[in-house]
Every structure is written in C-alpha cells, then in structure tokens.
Motif scaffolding. Structure first.
Motif, PDB file in Angstrom:
ATOM      1  N   HIS A 296     -41.699 -31.224  21.551  1.00 38.15           N
ATOM      2  CA  HIS A 296     -40.831 -31.623  20.445  1.00 38.15           C
ATOM      3  C   HIS A 296     -40.577 -33.120  20.562  1.00 38.15           C
ATOM      4  O   HIS A 296     -40.367 -33.638  21.676  1.00 38.15           O
ATOM      5  CB  HIS A 296     -39.488 -30.885  20.506  1.00 38.15           C
ATOM      6  CG  HIS A 296     -39.577 -29.450  20.164  1.00 38.15           C
ATOM      7  ND1 HIS A 296     -38.646 -28.809  19.380  1.00 38.15           N
ATOM      8  CD2 HIS A 296     -40.481 -28.494  20.485  1.00 38.15           C
ATOM      9  CE1 HIS A 296     -38.964 -27.529  19.250  1.00 38.15           C
ATOM     10  NE2 HIS A 296     -40.085 -27.328  19.921  1.00 38.15           N
TER      11      HIS A 296
ATOM     12  N   PRO B  22     -48.691 -33.784   6.538  1.00 41.94           N
ATOM     13  CA  PRO B  22     -48.067 -32.490   6.851  1.00 41.94           C
ATOM     14  C   PRO B  22     -48.888 -31.290   6.413  1.00 41.94           C
ATOM     15  O   PRO B  22     -49.052 -30.323   7.167  1.00 41.94           O
ATOM     16  CB  PRO B  22     -46.721 -32.564   6.121  1.00 41.94           C
ATOM     17  CG  PRO B  22     -46.394 -34.013   6.108  1.00 41.94           C
ATOM     18  CD  PRO B  22     -47.714 -34.692   5.888  1.00 41.94           C
TER      19      PRO B  22
ATOM     20  N   TYR C 298     -48.290 -40.631  12.608  1.00 47.10           N
ATOM     21  CA  TYR C 298     -47.265 -39.631  12.306  1.00 47.10           C
ATOM     22  C   TYR C 298     -45.880 -40.263  12.397  1.00 47.10           C
ATOM     23  O   TYR C 298     -45.612 -41.094  13.269  1.00 47.10           O
ATOM     24  CB  TYR C 298     -47.373 -38.448  13.272  1.00 47.10           C
ATOM     25  CG  TYR C 298     -46.449 -37.315  12.894  1.00 47.10           C
ATOM     26  CD1 TYR C 298     -46.878 -36.339  11.997  1.00 47.10           C
ATOM     27  CD2 TYR C 298     -45.151 -37.252  13.375  1.00 47.10           C
ATOM     28  CE1 TYR C 298     -46.028 -35.326  11.603  1.00 47.10           C
ATOM     29  CE2 TYR C 298     -44.296 -36.237  12.984  1.00 47.10           C
ATOM     30  CZ  TYR C 298     -44.740 -35.274  12.099  1.00 47.10           C
ATOM     31  OH  TYR C 298     -43.881 -34.282  11.698  1.00 47.10           O
TER      32      TYR C 298
ATOM     33  N   ASP D   9     -41.775 -25.652   6.824  1.00 47.19           N
ATOM     34  CA  ASP D   9     -42.993 -26.339   6.420  1.00 47.19           C
ATOM     35  C   ASP D   9     -42.971 -26.751   4.954  1.00 47.19           C
ATOM     36  O   ASP D   9     -43.468 -27.820   4.596  1.00 47.19           O
ATOM     37  CB  ASP D   9     -44.201 -25.445   6.700  1.00 47.19           C
ATOM     38  CG  ASP D   9     -44.386 -25.169   8.177  1.00 47.19           C
ATOM     39  OD1 ASP D   9     -44.117 -26.079   8.983  1.00 47.19           O
ATOM     40  OD2 ASP D   9     -44.775 -24.039   8.547  1.00 47.19           O
TER      41      ASP D   9
ATOM     42  N   GLN E 239     -43.750 -40.674   5.671  1.00 53.14           N
ATOM     43  CA  GLN E 239     -44.882 -39.960   6.258  1.00 53.14           C
ATOM     44  C   GLN E 239     -46.154 -40.178   5.423  1.00 53.14           C
ATOM     45  O   GLN E 239     -46.072 -40.260   4.191  1.00 53.14           O
ATOM     46  CB  GLN E 239     -44.549 -38.467   6.284  1.00 53.14           C
ATOM     47  CG  GLN E 239     -45.507 -37.589   7.057  1.00 53.14           C
ATOM     48  CD  GLN E 239     -45.311 -37.719   8.552  1.00 53.14           C
ATOM     49  OE1 GLN E 239     -45.917 -38.589   9.164  1.00 53.14           O
ATOM     50  NE2 GLN E 239     -44.477 -36.874   9.118  1.00 53.14           N
TER      51      GLN E 239
ATOM     52  N   LEU F  46     -41.261 -33.446  14.941  1.00 55.08           N
ATOM     53  CA  LEU F  46     -42.412 -32.538  15.044  1.00 55.08           C
ATOM     54  C   LEU F  46     -42.187 -31.518  16.147  1.00 55.08           C
ATOM     55  O   LEU F  46     -41.351 -31.707  17.041  1.00 55.08           O
ATOM     56  CB  LEU F  46     -43.691 -33.313  15.344  1.00 55.08           C
ATOM     57  CG  LEU F  46     -43.757 -33.973  16.726  1.00 55.08           C
ATOM     58  CD1 LEU F  46     -45.160 -33.870  17.297  1.00 55.08           C
ATOM     59  CD2 LEU F  46     -43.324 -35.431  16.634  1.00 55.08           C
TER      60      LEU F  46
ATOM     61  N   CYS G   3     -43.264 -42.365  19.600  1.00 58.76           N
ATOM     62  CA  CYS G   3     -42.587 -41.084  19.792  1.00 58.76           C
ATOM     63  C   CYS G   3     -41.533 -41.214  20.890  1.00 58.76           C
ATOM     64  O   CYS G   3     -41.852 -41.328  22.070  1.00 58.76           O
ATOM     65  CB  CYS G   3     -43.592 -39.987  20.161  1.00 58.76           C
ATOM     66  SG  CYS G   3     -42.837 -38.351  20.237  1.00 58.76           S
TER      67      CYS G   3
ATOM     68  N   LEU H 147     -50.334 -38.655  18.133  1.00 52.84           N
ATOM     69  CA  LEU H 147     -49.398 -39.011  17.063  1.00 52.84           C
ATOM     70  C   LEU H 147     -49.617 -40.441  16.589  1.00 52.84           C
ATOM     71  O   LEU H 147     -49.540 -40.725  15.387  1.00 52.84           O
ATOM     72  CB  LEU H 147     -47.968 -38.821  17.550  1.00 52.84           C
ATOM     73  CG  LEU H 147     -47.580 -37.381  17.919  1.00 52.84           C
ATOM     74  CD1 LEU H 147     -46.211 -37.344  18.565  1.00 52.84           C
ATOM     75  CD2 LEU H 147     -47.627 -36.478  16.695  1.00 52.84           C
TER      76      LEU H 147
ATOM     77  N   PHE I 214     -49.235 -27.080  14.875  1.00 47.57           N
ATOM     78  CA  PHE I 214     -48.570 -28.360  14.672  1.00 47.57           C
ATOM     79  C   PHE I 214     -47.602 -28.179  13.509  1.00 47.57           C
ATOM     80  O   PHE I 214     -48.007 -27.969  12.372  1.00 47.57           O
ATOM     81  CB  PHE I 214     -49.619 -29.438  14.350  1.00 47.57           C
ATOM     82  CG  PHE I 214     -49.107 -30.856  14.368  1.00 47.57           C
ATOM     83  CD1 PHE I 214     -47.994 -31.245  13.643  1.00 47.57           C
ATOM     84  CD2 PHE I 214     -49.774 -31.821  15.104  1.00 47.57           C
ATOM     85  CE1 PHE I 214     -47.542 -32.551  13.653  1.00 47.57           C
ATOM     86  CE2 PHE I 214     -49.337 -33.144  15.123  1.00 47.57           C
ATOM     87  CZ  PHE I 214     -48.220 -33.513  14.403  1.00 47.57           C
ATOM     88  N   ASN I 215     -46.306 -28.270  13.799  1.00 52.64           N
ATOM     89  CA  ASN I 215     -45.275 -28.099  12.779  1.00 52.64           C
ATOM     90  C   ASN I 215     -44.609 -29.443  12.506  1.00 52.64           C
ATOM     91  O   ASN I 215     -43.920 -29.980  13.379  1.00 52.64           O
ATOM     92  CB  ASN I 215     -44.225 -27.095  13.255  1.00 52.64           C
ATOM     93  CG  ASN I 215     -44.841 -25.755  13.607  1.00 52.64           C
ATOM     94  OD1 ASN I 215     -45.482 -25.121  12.785  1.00 52.64           O
ATOM     95  ND2 ASN I 215     -44.673 -25.328  14.855  1.00 52.64           N
ATOM     96  N   PRO I 216     -44.792 -30.007  11.307  1.00 53.71           N
ATOM     97  CA  PRO I 216     -44.268 -31.346  11.019  1.00 53.71           C
ATOM     98  C   PRO I 216     -42.811 -31.317  10.575  1.00 53.71           C
ATOM     99  O   PRO I 216     -42.439 -31.895   9.547  1.00 53.71           O
ATOM    100  CB  PRO I 216     -45.192 -31.813   9.891  1.00 53.71           C
ATOM    101  CG  PRO I 216     -45.505 -30.551   9.141  1.00 53.71           C
ATOM    102  CD  PRO I 216     -45.582 -29.474  10.188  1.00 53.71           C
ATOM    103  N   ARG I 217     -41.976 -30.661  11.353  1.00 49.85           N
ATOM    104  CA  ARG I 217     -40.560 -30.515  11.007  1.00 49.85           C
ATOM    105  C   ARG I 217     -39.805 -30.089  12.260  1.00 49.85           C
ATOM    106  O   ARG I 217     -40.372 -29.956  13.339  1.00 49.85           O
ATOM    107  CB  ARG I 217     -40.375 -29.496   9.876  1.00 49.85           C
ATOM    108  CG  ARG I 217     -41.274 -28.260   9.924  1.00 49.85           C
ATOM    109  CD  ARG I 217     -40.820 -27.228  10.903  1.00 49.85           C
ATOM    110  NE  ARG I 217     -41.648 -26.020  10.881  1.00 49.85           N
ATOM    111  CZ  ARG I 217     -41.581 -25.065  11.788  1.00 49.85           C
ATOM    112  NH1 ARG I 217     -40.747 -25.174  12.819  1.00 49.85           N
ATOM    113  NH2 ARG I 217     -42.359 -24.002  11.728  1.00 49.85           N
TER     114      ARG I 217
END
Length: 434
Positions: free
Chosen positions: A238, A137, A290, A110, A132, A294, A247, A285, A312-315
């Motif tokens: 993912h 994030p 976004y 993160d 981004q 993710l 996406c 998204l 929600f993990n932006p990585r």
C-alpha cells in the motif's frame, strides 16, 4: 465473538503521534460501487476523523455500515448510473456545493478511481485529487491488460490468458497445469452466479467445464497460472504517490489468511517491512507515472524466488489501516497531507501490526482448518495479536453492530433459500440437470 473484542488496540494506537493535517480542508470518501461490506472507506473515515478532519461519505445505501461511523459528518446516499458520467459529475458538484469548500477526494473502489482519472477534469475547482494518467487505472484494474502491461515492462507476473471457451481453457491448463485460477476480468463485471466467483480455484478438467457453463463466449474469462503458496508468500503493498510519482509512504505486509483461502481478500494480515519488494514496486510506479493511493497484491514464487504481481488496485485498499508509520501517517492521511500542500514525513512503517476482518476471518479460518492448515490454538494466538479490526473500535461501535446485523440477515436468507430448494418436489428435469 469475545475474542474479537479483546484486541481493541486500534483506538489506543490512534493516540500516538499526530500528523500536522489541515483540518480546515474536508475529505470525501467516495464509493460508486455497490459492495455493502467495503470496510476501506470506514478505515479512511476513522483515520482522518480522529485527526479532526471533517469527513463526508458517498455510498449507494443508507444501511451501509461505514456510513454509521461517528467520524462521518455528512452522508450522501446516492445511486447514480455509473455509465452516465455527466450524471456522476453533476452529482459530485452538488455535493461540493453543500460542503461549501474544496475537499480531498479519496476513492475507495475501482469505479470511482476510473471515473476520476477519465472524467474528473471538470471537478478540479471543487475537489483535490491526484492528476492521474487518464487511461492508467482502467489498464491496471483489467487483469488481462495488467498482464500485458507487465509483460511489456518486463515486470514479473503470473501467466494469464483471456479465453472464450472451455476448449481454450483446457489448452491453457495443459500448458501450466492444475490447479489454476479463473477470474473475472474486471471486478464490477462479476457474474455472481453458479460456481463462478471473482476468483475461483479450479483443480480438474470437470471443475473447469462446470465453471465455463456460466461464461458467455462474448465476455470470456481469465485463466491464470496458480503459483504455489505457503506461509510468508502472499504480500500486499500500500502506498501513496505524489505528483512526481514518488511513493511515500510505501508499506508492505503479509497476508496470513484470506477468504476464500489462498484466493481472496485479506482476512488476517500483518505489517512487515520488505525493502526488496518496496524497491521493485517503487520502480514500477515511477515507470507508470502513477499518482495517488494504491493497493497491490503480490505472491513470492518459490520456483524462481521472484515476486509476481497478481492484482493492482488504483485506490484505497480495504486493509490499509494495518499500516501506519512512526509519524502516525497511513495512506489516507498521506493523501490528505500531500493534496493540501503539506509534507509527508519520510519515516518508516511500524512493523508487526496485525489487521483482522471479522466477517471474513470466521469462514476463512474454517476453510484453513478443513485444509489442515490451522488449529484452534494457532487461531486463538493469531486473534490475540490483533491491533486493528476492520469493523470494531471502542470509540466507534455502530459500524460493527450494523455489519453483524447485515451479515446475520444475509446468512438467514441463504439458509431459507437452501431450505426452500430442498423442499421442492422432484421433477424429471432435475435428474437431467444433474
């Protein structure tokens, strides 16, 4: 341990279709945090390295298992002050000078995702990474602002409240009932002391009071409604979004076991297509504009049969290697393709692939067994089906060995610490503390 060594189908799976990647453009797997058991970066190094992409890794410790991978060509061991953004930026620029050509940046934690969004503009001559929205994030990582964002967008999510005292927490519990979850608001602020974990399941008022003896009124803690779970209720998503927030690929899977049970990261997960969930997340998204990789956690609420967003993990997600499509693309490969100007194939994910995290699944399985939710026969059946392991791979053995050594050392230190506390002489204040 032999059960973990049987399903080494990960290396065999790598010999399927080969995406048309630009092997002249390196990739840098970036981690600014201090989690020594982050296997997501290792997965990205293996995905890209097996395709011939030169991979460089940034980490805080030379003893971190992902740095031992044969697919990591260069290692940048570095302990910057992450609050000093100039220092972080200058360090990455020095790394770029050593590599000698622009590289794709893959954030695996993160802190690195937030830094690139907020402070990465000066790095664009040296690295390739998504453009981004700068504040996004941090907003989705913070579990309270994520709840507020979902509420504003009318996205189903769990009831969440930021509380600063046990009295406020008890008022929330009176509304939603026990059990409930107590969470750290942002992951890098984890207190790591007493009964408080990043996520703690609390089943009674006394347990809630015990947790809040370790919480300051200034920091507060998040309390969250607990959604009843069960087999097939815990999902993860993912994906990779291009510059237009489209996406592709979009992968969905089921979390079979987690550690701690029902409240932690994936210990055993399975790829399973869920068109309804894909449609809902893709819509979210696009509305967020976004861009990039993710990893989202979702739970199906049996009370209203709706998918509720949890995290929600932006990585890059730690279990991303469970996913691959029929063109041989996972999210790390998709990012590299898109950022180097190559098309991401519009094909479907491969269902049924199973991913296991060796150092999580042993304690997780014991936890499920104590709850009466797992027996030896079902456990053995589940590990026999594994396609991808977090650490072990026949073509890349060193990370697994180093992980075992570090896990063993940590267990030994904890046993010695407990033994030392048990041998301490009795003192009156001990009785008072109890």
């Amino acid at each position: 341990m032999s059960a973990f060594l049987v399903p080494a189908r990960s290396a065999r799976a790598a010999r399927g279709p080969v995406p048309d990647v630009d092997t002249a453009t390196p990739a840098v797997v970036l981690k600014l945090g201090d989690n020594p058991f982050d296997h997501g970066g290792l997965g990205a190094a293996r995905s890209l390295g097996r395709l011939g992409v030169p991979v460089y890794a940034v980490d805080r410790s030379a003893g971190t298992p992902p740095l031992a991978s044969r697919y990591v060509r260069g290692r940048w061991v570095w302990q910057p002050n992450v609050d000093d953004t100039d220092q972080v930026r200058e360090g990455l620029m020095r790394l770029a000078e050593r590599i000698g050509r622009p590289s794709v940046l893959v954030p695996t934690d993160d802190l690195s995702a937030v830094f690139l969004a907020e402070e990465g503009a000066g790095l664009r001559p040296y690295f390739l990474f998504p453009d981004q929205p700068p504040d996004l994030p941090r907003r989705v990582i913070d579990k309270y602002t994520l709840f507020s964002l979902c509420r504003d967008l009318d996205v189903p999510c769990v009831a969440t409240e930021l509380v600063r005292s046990v009295e406020e927490a008890e008022e929330f519990a009176a509304r939603v009932g026990f059990p409930l979850l107590v969470k750290v608001r942002v992951p890098w602020h984890s207190p790591d002391r007493g009964p408080v974990r990043r996520t703690t399941i609390v089943c009674s008022g006394p347990e809630l009071a015990a947790v809040f003896t370790h919480v300051s009124a200034e920091d507060g803690m998040l309390v969250q409604e607990h959604i009843p779970g069960g087999a097939g209720h815990d999902w993860f998503f993912h994906g990779y979004c291009d510059g237009a927030s489209r996406c592709r690929p979009a992968f969905t899977g089921v979390k079979e076991r987690s550690y701690p049970a029902h409240a932690g990261p994936t210990a055993l997960g399975r790829a399973a297509t869920n068109p309804e969930l894909v449609a809902e997340v893709r819509d979210l998204l696009a509305r967020l504009s976004y861009r990039g990789i993710l990893d989202i956690d979702i739970r199906l609420d049996p009370r209203d049969n709706r998918y509720k967003l949890l995290d929600f993990n932006p990585r890059l997600g730690a279990q991303s290697r469970v996913f691959r499509d029929s063109a041989g693309v996972d999210v790390a490969v998709a990012a590299h393709l898109d950022l180097t100007g190559r098309p991401v194939p519009p094909v479907d994910q491969i269902d049924g692939r199973v991913f296991l995290v060796e150092n999580y699944d042993v304690p997780a399985s014991f936890d499920y067994w104590r709850r009466g939710e797992l027996d030896p026969r079902r456990w053995l059946s589940s590990v026999r089906d594994v396609d991808e392991l977090a650490w072990f791979a026949w073509d890349d053995l060193r990370p697994f060995g180093l992980m075992c050594r570090r896990v063993g050392g940590r267990a030994g230190r904890r046993m010695l610490a407990r033994y030392g506390r048990a041998r301490q002489p009795f003192a009156p204040h001990q009785l008072t503390a109890e």
